[in-house]
Design a protein around this motif. Sequence first.
Motif, mmCIF file in Angstrom:
data_model
loop_
_atom_site.group_PDB
_atom_site.id
_atom_site.type_symbol
_atom_site.label_atom_id
_atom_site.label_comp_id
_atom_site.label_asym_id
_atom_site.label_seq_id
_atom_site.Cartn_x
_atom_site.Cartn_y
_atom_site.Cartn_z
ATOM 1 N N GLY A 1 -23.840 11.962 6.448
ATOM 2 C CA GLY A 1 -24.944 11.005 6.532
ATOM 3 C C GLY A 1 -24.842 9.823 5.600
ATOM 4 O O GLY A 1 -25.768 9.006 5.545
ATOM 5 N N GLN A 2 -23.748 9.699 4.848
ATOM 6 C CA GLN A 2 -23.602 8.584 3.911
ATOM 7 C C GLN A 2 -22.372 7.744 4.255
ATOM 8 O O GLN A 2 -21.314 8.297 4.573
ATOM 9 N N LEU A 3 -22.528 6.434 4.152
ATOM 10 C CA LEU A 3 -21.394 5.531 4.330
ATOM 11 C C LEU A 3 -20.603 5.503 3.022
ATOM 12 O O LEU A 3 -21.126 5.145 1.971
ATOM 13 N N LEU A 4 -19.336 5.888 3.072
ATOM 14 C CA LEU A 4 -18.504 5.941 1.869
ATOM 15 C C LEU A 4 -17.474 4.818 1.810
ATOM 16 O O LEU A 4 -16.911 4.565 0.755
ATOM 17 N N VAL A 5 -17.204 4.186 2.935
ATOM 18 C CA VAL A 5 -16.243 3.086 2.993
ATOM 19 C C VAL A 5 -16.859 1.949 3.798
ATOM 20 O O VAL A 5 -17.399 2.172 4.887
ATOM 21 N N GLN A 6 -16.787 0.739 3.256
ATOM 22 C CA GLN A 6 -17.318 -0.433 3.955
ATOM 23 C C GLN A 6 -16.295 -0.934 4.962
ATOM 24 O O GLN A 6 -15.206 -1.356 4.585
ATOM 25 N N PRO A 7 -16.601 -0.892 6.278
ATOM 26 C CA PRO A 7 -15.650 -1.424 7.270
ATOM 27 C C PRO A 7 -15.470 -2.930 7.084
ATOM 28 O O PRO A 7 -16.416 -3.643 6.765
ATOM 29 N N LEU A 8 -14.237 -3.387 7.323
ATOM 30 C CA LEU A 8 -13.942 -4.813 7.212
ATOM 31 C C LEU A 8 -13.373 -5.397 8.496
ATOM 32 O O LEU A 8 -13.719 -6.501 8.895
ATOM 33 N N ALA A 9 -12.443 -4.672 9.136
ATOM 34 C CA ALA A 9 -11.782 -5.192 10.340
ATOM 35 C C ALA A 9 -11.248 -4.022 11.147
ATOM 36 O O ALA A 9 -11.069 -2.920 10.622
ATOM 37 N N HIS B 1 -16.212 13.090 -2.890
ATOM 38 C CA HIS B 1 -16.963 12.900 -4.132
ATOM 39 C C HIS B 1 -16.388 11.776 -4.990
ATOM 40 O O HIS B 1 -17.044 11.314 -5.934
ATOM 41 N N LEU B 2 -15.185 11.310 -4.675
ATOM 42 C CA LEU B 2 -14.566 10.237 -5.453
ATOM 43 C C LEU B 2 -15.101 8.854 -5.085
ATOM 44 O O LEU B 2 -14.807 7.880 -5.768
ATOM 45 N N PHE B 3 -15.905 8.777 -4.018
ATOM 46 C CA PHE B 3 -16.337 7.470 -3.523
ATOM 47 C C PHE B 3 -17.845 7.306 -3.620
ATOM 48 O O PHE B 3 -18.615 8.219 -3.323
ATOM 49 N N GLU B 4 -18.232 6.121 -4.037
ATOM 50 C CA GLU B 4 -19.631 5.767 -4.211
ATOM 51 C C GLU B 4 -20.282 5.492 -2.854
ATOM 52 O O GLU B 4 -19.756 4.713 -2.051
ATOM 53 N N PRO B 5 -21.427 6.127 -2.537
ATOM 54 C CA PRO B 5 -22.122 5.823 -1.276
ATOM 55 C C PRO B 5 -22.531 4.353 -1.220
ATOM 56 O O PRO B 5 -22.899 3.754 -2.232
ATOM 57 N N LEU B 6 -22.445 3.782 -0.021
ATOM 58 C CA LEU B 6 -22.746 2.373 0.191
ATOM 59 C C LEU B 6 -23.879 2.228 1.202
ATOM 60 O O LEU B 6 -24.179 3.153 1.964
ATOM 61 N N VAL B 7 -24.474 1.054 1.219
ATOM 62 C CA VAL B 7 -25.560 0.778 2.171
ATOM 63 C C VAL B 7 -24.950 0.193 3.448
ATOM 64 O O VAL B 7 -24.269 -0.840 3.397
ATOM 65 N N PRO B 8 -25.157 0.823 4.614
ATOM 66 C CA PRO B 8 -24.574 0.302 5.863
ATOM 67 C C PRO B 8 -25.154 -1.061 6.231
ATOM 68 O O PRO B 8 -26.321 -1.335 5.988
ATOM 69 N N GLN B 9 -24.297 -1.911 6.805
ATOM 70 C CA GLN B 9 -24.742 -3.205 7.297
ATOM 71 C C GLN B 9 -25.053 -3.097 8.784
ATOM 72 O O GLN B 9 -24.230 -2.635 9.569
ATOM 73 N N GLY C 1 -13.468 1.107 -0.251
ATOM 74 C CA GLY C 1 -14.337 2.065 -0.904
ATOM 75 C C GLY C 1 -14.377 1.826 -2.398
ATOM 76 O O GLY C 1 -13.407 1.364 -2.996
ATOM 77 N N VAL C 2 -15.510 2.174 -3.020
ATOM 78 C CA VAL C 2 -15.700 2.010 -4.463
ATOM 79 C C VAL C 2 -15.488 3.355 -5.148
ATOM 80 O O VAL C 2 -16.063 4.370 -4.739
ATOM 81 N N ASN C 3 -14.668 3.356 -6.180
ATOM 82 C CA ASN C 3 -14.422 4.567 -6.958
ATOM 83 C C ASN C 3 -15.685 4.947 -7.729
ATOM 84 O O ASN C 3 -16.187 4.167 -8.546
ATOM 85 N N ARG C 4 -16.199 6.145 -7.480
ATOM 86 C CA ARG C 4 -17.417 6.578 -8.152
ATOM 87 C C ARG C 4 -17.234 6.670 -9.671
ATOM 88 O O ARG C 4 -18.195 6.588 -10.431
ATOM 89 N N LYS C 5 -16.001 6.825 -10.124
ATOM 90 C CA LYS C 5 -15.729 6.962 -11.555
ATOM 91 C C LYS C 5 -15.383 5.621 -12.211
ATOM 92 O O LYS C 5 -15.008 5.597 -13.387
#
Length: 470
Positions: free
Chosen positions: A185-193, A162-170, A352-356
């Motif tokens: 069913g939600q992407l919570l962390v954007q993969p980078l490498a 719940h601490l992380f903002e859902p993101l749109v998958p690429q 990941g983006v902090n939802r707060k």
Amino acid sequence: MEDRPSRKEFKTRLELMVRELRKDILSGKYLPGTALPSEVVLVEQYALSNNSVRKGLDMLVQEGLIIKKHRVGSIVANPQQSKIAITLGCSPSIERDISLSRILEMFHKAHPSIQVNAVTITGPDSFDYLKTAQTYLEHGIIDVMTINNINFQEIMEHECTHLFEPLVPQTNMYPFLNETFSYDGQLLVQPLAFSPTVLAFNKSHFREAGLLEPDSSWTWDYLIRMTKKLTSEDRHALFFHVLSENRWPVFLLQSGISMADSAIGKTAFINPKLLDSIQLMRQLINDRDVFAHYLSNHSNDAENLMRQGKISMTVQNYFSMNEFKNTDIEYDISPLPFIHTPTTLTHIIGMGVNRKSAVKDAAKILVRYFASEQAQQAIRDHTLSIPGIKPIAETAPSFNSGLNRPASYSLYKEIIPTFRTHRDLGLTVRGFKKMGEILKLFLSGMMDTPVLCRMMEEELQSDLISRRIE
């Protein structure tokens, strides 16, 4: 007579207007010195009153994004006069892994109204990273956080999603990366490498010994038989930091056994294949004709020995291979030798983006930029790490950067079916730490196999992932 919108509906529309205008300013749609749509246009576009629109614009004034000019309107402020500050919490190795400072410099040029301040989050090991960062997240002290697959497993187990903002998958990312960082069913962390674990070897040592270089057919037994010739008075054939959280799991994964397999149950702890893998690890590191007798504190010790020509082979991943990128060592890589199943451990890094976060829109812009083609190309050009965007990862660097890349850099594409993560062991993060402590005793010769089996059964029964889920 039509129903009038409720106060709650007005508030929702106002928040939408402010959020979209802020996003358009930060993304560069509205450049410094240009005017926003007039109040009349905004009233009609968002179905708000004049007073509500003025209230929303005043919020953007307070944030330093716009200034109001009499008879002119709302003008986007010069970013040098006022910037939105983002705090990025990072792991200690992130600069090496993705060339963080270079990408931040690119980001600041593309988004001059946002200032990113990177702070290093440290803990005793990766498993304490979230514990250290959790307070920062809950109080909104950090807005964005770098996260690896171990951290994400811990996030799920501690019910911190719940601490992380859902993101749109690429869609241009390797699919398994998005799967690793998704929950419910939600992407919570954007993969980078990402990076699989491989075998790095000194080509000149093999050439001098008259040995063929390692390839995907090698087993660990074959490695032991074939590399006696590599050891001499001043060097050994093999060394790696055995107790690293990214090294010892490889041997257990190559057993093909998940400790949480409900069909195996508690007998997983005495499964012959699992025990073979653990015993082979002890045999390997105790063979003084093969393995360097070196008191290691960290995985960097292996890279240092490799650079000095003191060892011929080491267990490595692409992230740690960055230690070689500016050297002249003659090396290459091959798939790991295997025991029962050709399997390797994969390490994945994301953001990941902090939802707060109080500056959530700006934080999302930052994360999207790190996953953009230009940032991903920078990872490909300036590091040996593998970018998450598949088309960029699988093409050559955009220029000759002069980095010491292994000739077999692209072998990871052929071994993707062998990729596994720490979670595939079937242990919780707490169980993983316990397993590491048990192995420390066993590999040191301070317990025999029966005691090993008993300790695993006694210590790990409550930390099987399947039991936690049930």
